[in-house]
Design an enzyme around this catalytic site. Structure first.
Site, PDB file in Angstrom:
ATOM      1  CB  ALA A   1      -0.802  -0.200   1.334  1.00  9.43           C
TER       2      ALA A   1
ATOM      3  N   GLY B   1       0.792  -5.063   0.879  1.00 13.21           N
ATOM      4  CA  GLY B   1      -0.321  -5.118  -0.121  1.00 13.21           C
ATOM      5  C   GLY B   1      -0.061  -5.697  -1.473  1.00 13.21           C
TER       6      GLY B   1
ATOM      7  CD  GLU C   1      -2.364  -7.412   2.594  1.00 12.89           C
ATOM      8  OE1 GLU C   1      -2.004  -6.025   2.261  1.00 12.89           O
ATOM      9  OE2 GLU C   1      -3.017  -7.374   3.634  1.00 12.89           O
TER      10      GLU C   1
ATOM     11  CD  GLU D   1       1.738  -5.539   5.772  1.00  9.05           C
ATOM     12  OE1 GLU D   1       2.554  -6.467   5.878  1.00  9.05           O
ATOM     13  OE2 GLU D   1       0.975  -5.366   4.813  1.00  9.05           O
TER      14      GLU D   1
HETATM   15  N1  CAA Z   1       4.600   2.968  -0.677  1.00  9.08           N
HETATM   16  C1  CAA Z   1       5.201   4.530  -1.365  1.00  9.08           C
HETATM   17  N2  CAA Z   1       6.304   4.522  -1.936  1.00  9.08           N
HETATM   18  C2  CAA Z   1       6.887   3.387  -2.093  1.00  9.08           C
HETATM   19  C3  CAA Z   1       6.728   2.136  -1.364  1.00  9.08           C
HETATM   20  C4  CAA Z   1       5.413   1.935  -0.713  1.00  9.08           C
HETATM   21  N3  CAA Z   1       4.957   0.858  -0.266  1.00  9.08           N
HETATM   22  N4  CAA Z   1       7.624   1.317  -1.648  1.00  9.08           N
HETATM   23  C5  CAA Z   1       8.563   1.930  -2.304  1.00  9.08           C
HETATM   24  N5  CAA Z   1       8.100   3.286  -2.423  1.00  9.08           N
HETATM   25  C6  CAA Z   1       8.990   4.217  -3.289  1.00  9.08           C
HETATM   26  C7  CAA Z   1      10.108   4.597  -2.308  1.00  9.08           C
HETATM   27  O1  CAA Z   1       9.731   5.728  -1.419  1.00  9.08           O
HETATM   28  C8  CAA Z   1      11.014   5.314  -3.252  1.00  9.08           C
HETATM   29  O2  CAA Z   1      10.541   6.660  -3.705  1.00  9.08           O
HETATM   30  P1  CAA Z   1      11.583   8.100  -3.711  1.00  9.08           P
HETATM   31  O3  CAA Z   1      12.400   7.430  -5.062  1.00  9.08           O
HETATM   32  O4  CAA Z   1      10.628   9.161  -4.101  1.00  9.08           O
HETATM   33  O5  CAA Z   1      12.438   8.020  -2.368  1.00  9.08           O
HETATM   34  C9  CAA Z   1      10.641   4.446  -4.610  1.00  9.08           C
HETATM   35  O6  CAA Z   1       9.534   3.742  -4.373  1.00  9.08           O
HETATM   36  C10 CAA Z   1      11.856   3.317  -4.840  1.00  9.08           C
HETATM   37  O7  CAA Z   1      12.011   2.676  -3.469  1.00  9.08           O
HETATM   38  P2  CAA Z   1      13.250   2.609  -2.576  1.00  9.08           P
HETATM   39  O8  CAA Z   1      14.187   3.658  -3.267  1.00  9.08           O
HETATM   40  O9  CAA Z   1      13.025   2.234  -1.207  1.00  9.08           O
HETATM   41  O10 CAA Z   1      13.995   1.330  -3.521  1.00  9.08           O
HETATM   42  P3  CAA Z   1      14.765  -0.382  -2.948  1.00  9.08           P
HETATM   43  O11 CAA Z   1      15.167  -0.954  -4.048  1.00  9.08           O
HETATM   44  O12 CAA Z   1      15.970   0.709  -2.370  1.00  9.08           O
HETATM   45  O13 CAA Z   1      13.889  -0.799  -1.840  1.00  9.08           O
HETATM   46  C11 CAA Z   1      12.132  -2.101  -1.051  1.00  9.08           C
HETATM   47  C12 CAA Z   1      12.758  -1.508  -2.135  1.00  9.08           C
HETATM   48  C13 CAA Z   1      12.766  -2.832  -0.065  1.00  9.08           C
HETATM   49  C14 CAA Z   1      10.709  -2.575  -1.622  1.00  9.08           C
HETATM   50  C15 CAA Z   1      11.655  -0.736  -0.353  1.00  9.08           C
HETATM   51  O14 CAA Z   1      11.172   0.282  -1.145  1.00  9.08           O
HETATM   52  C16 CAA Z   1      10.502  -0.982   0.631  1.00  9.08           C
HETATM   53  O15 CAA Z   1      10.771  -1.290   1.824  1.00  9.08           O
HETATM   54  N6  CAA Z   1       9.271  -0.369   0.476  1.00  9.08           N
HETATM   55  C17 CAA Z   1       8.268  -0.523   1.453  1.00  9.08           C
HETATM   56  C18 CAA Z   1       7.615  -1.899   1.556  1.00  9.08           C
HETATM   57  C19 CAA Z   1       6.561  -2.047   2.308  1.00  9.08           C
HETATM   58  O16 CAA Z   1       6.689  -1.558   3.637  1.00  9.08           O
HETATM   59  N7  CAA Z   1       5.563  -2.451   1.914  1.00  9.08           N
HETATM   60  C20 CAA Z   1       4.142  -2.534   2.869  1.00  9.08           C
HETATM   61  C21 CAA Z   1       3.504  -1.205   3.038  1.00  9.08           C
HETATM   62  S1  CAA Z   1       1.983  -1.257   4.217  1.00  9.08           S
HETATM   63  C22 CAA Z   1       0.828  -1.940   3.662  1.00  9.08           C
HETATM   64  O17 CAA Z   1       1.018  -2.712   2.423  1.00  9.08           O
HETATM   65  C23 CAA Z   1      -0.156  -2.355   4.663  1.00  9.08           C
HETATM   66  C24 CAA Z   1      -1.468  -2.922   3.937  1.00  9.08           C
HETATM   67  O18 CAA Z   1      -1.298  -4.403   3.721  1.00  9.08           O
HETATM   68  C25 CAA Z   1      -2.815  -2.352   3.734  1.00  9.08           C
END
Ligand code: CAA
Length: 259
Positions: free
Chosen positions: A65, A110, A113, A133
């Protein structure tokens, strides 16, 4: 709706739906949900469709998400967002034709999911999966606590949810989260091969089989069998049943129309 993020391509009877927001690793926000819903509702009206492949553009399938969209939510907005996501996941899960997740990269939160709402998951060797999460101080909200436990068992689901660990494609295959892993360049060809095989079968029979499993896993064995017998009976009202059985008897390939 004019889709700008969720792209639709056709290869004959197969639709390829791509979440194309690579700058945010295809994160799911309200716009993506609206477009996914609109694309799947349009596809549901297409009588020539036989299967859908769902994938992501760039290095992620979907990285979760949209954290930036959620960051300032209060509980009321968060509940509405979870319900919105859950309804799109249910639309995909109950879609009348098979939906194959082509997991090309990160399937996190998400994204995991979304992949689990598909009928099965074919993944690139480079894919990674997880429910991270807890790193953000939240629980999954789009069905992750429910579908993951049903898919891989409650212990593995709890391990992934409590630790937030991001696992390799190989590990995801081992625990039954992924169904098959292939070389990255083979991902789409393999998904198309499976989808094309499905497209040669009786479409009503495929669709009823999907619904029988989806309903049956949530019902008692007796209720599931009751439903199965009813669907089996209904297939005998189709021309495809006459065609399929006649073709077998006459030792020729069957040509199904979905009628
Ligand atoms: N939401 C919004 N933006 C996201 C994102 C997310 N879930 N995941 C990545 N991005 C964005 C980053 O912020 C980044 O944007 P900027 O360039 O503007 O900074 C861009 O995508 C590229 O990401 P990274 O630079 O972080 O890429 P990386 O290769 O270094 O890392 C990753 C990859 C490990 C997937 C890392 O991006 C990450 O940990 N992302 C979040 C994963 C996460 O926590 N997902 C769960 C979200 S909560 C959820 O999903 C709840 C639910 O069930 C409802």
């Amino acid at each position: 709706m004019n889709s700008t993020i969720v792209k639709l391509e056709r290869q004959g009877a197969i639709a390829i739906v791509t979440v194309d927001r690579p700058e945010a690793l295809n994160a799911l926000n309200l716009r993506v949900f609206a477009e996914l819903e609109s694309v799947f509702l349009d596809l549901a009206r297409d009588p020539s469709l036989r299967a859908v492949i769902l994938t992501g553009a760039g290095k992620a399938f979907v990285a979760g998400a949209d954290i930036k969209e959620m960051a300032d939510f209060g509980p009321i907005q968060a509940r509405a967002f979870a319900r919105r996501g859950q309804s799109v996941m249910r639309l995909i899960e109950s879609f009348s034709h098979p939906v194959i997740a082509a997991v090309n990269g990160f399937a996190l939160g998400g994204g995991c999911e979304l992949a689990m709402a598909c009928d099965f998951r074919i993944a690139s060797e480079k894919a990674k999966a997880g429910q991270p999460e807890v790193n953000l101080g939240v629980t999954p909200g789009f069905g992750g606590t429910q579908r993951l436990a049903r898919l891989v068992g409650r212990s593995q689901a709890k391990y992934l949810l409590f630790t937030g660990e991001i696992i390799s494609a190989e590990r995801a295959l081992q625990i039954g989260l992924f169904d098959e892993i292939v070389a990255p360049e083979q991902l789409l060809p393999r998904c198309l091969e499976i989808a094309q095989t499905i497209a040669t079968k009786g479409p009503v029979a495929v669709s009823y089989s999907k619904h029988a499993i989806n309903i049956g896993v949530e019902a008692t064995l007796a209720q599931g069998q009751e439903y199965e017998a009813e669907l089996f009976a209904q297939t005998f009202a189709t021309q495809d049943q006459k065609e399929g059985m006649a073709a077998f008897i006459l030792k020729r390939p069957a040509v199904f129309t979905g009628a």
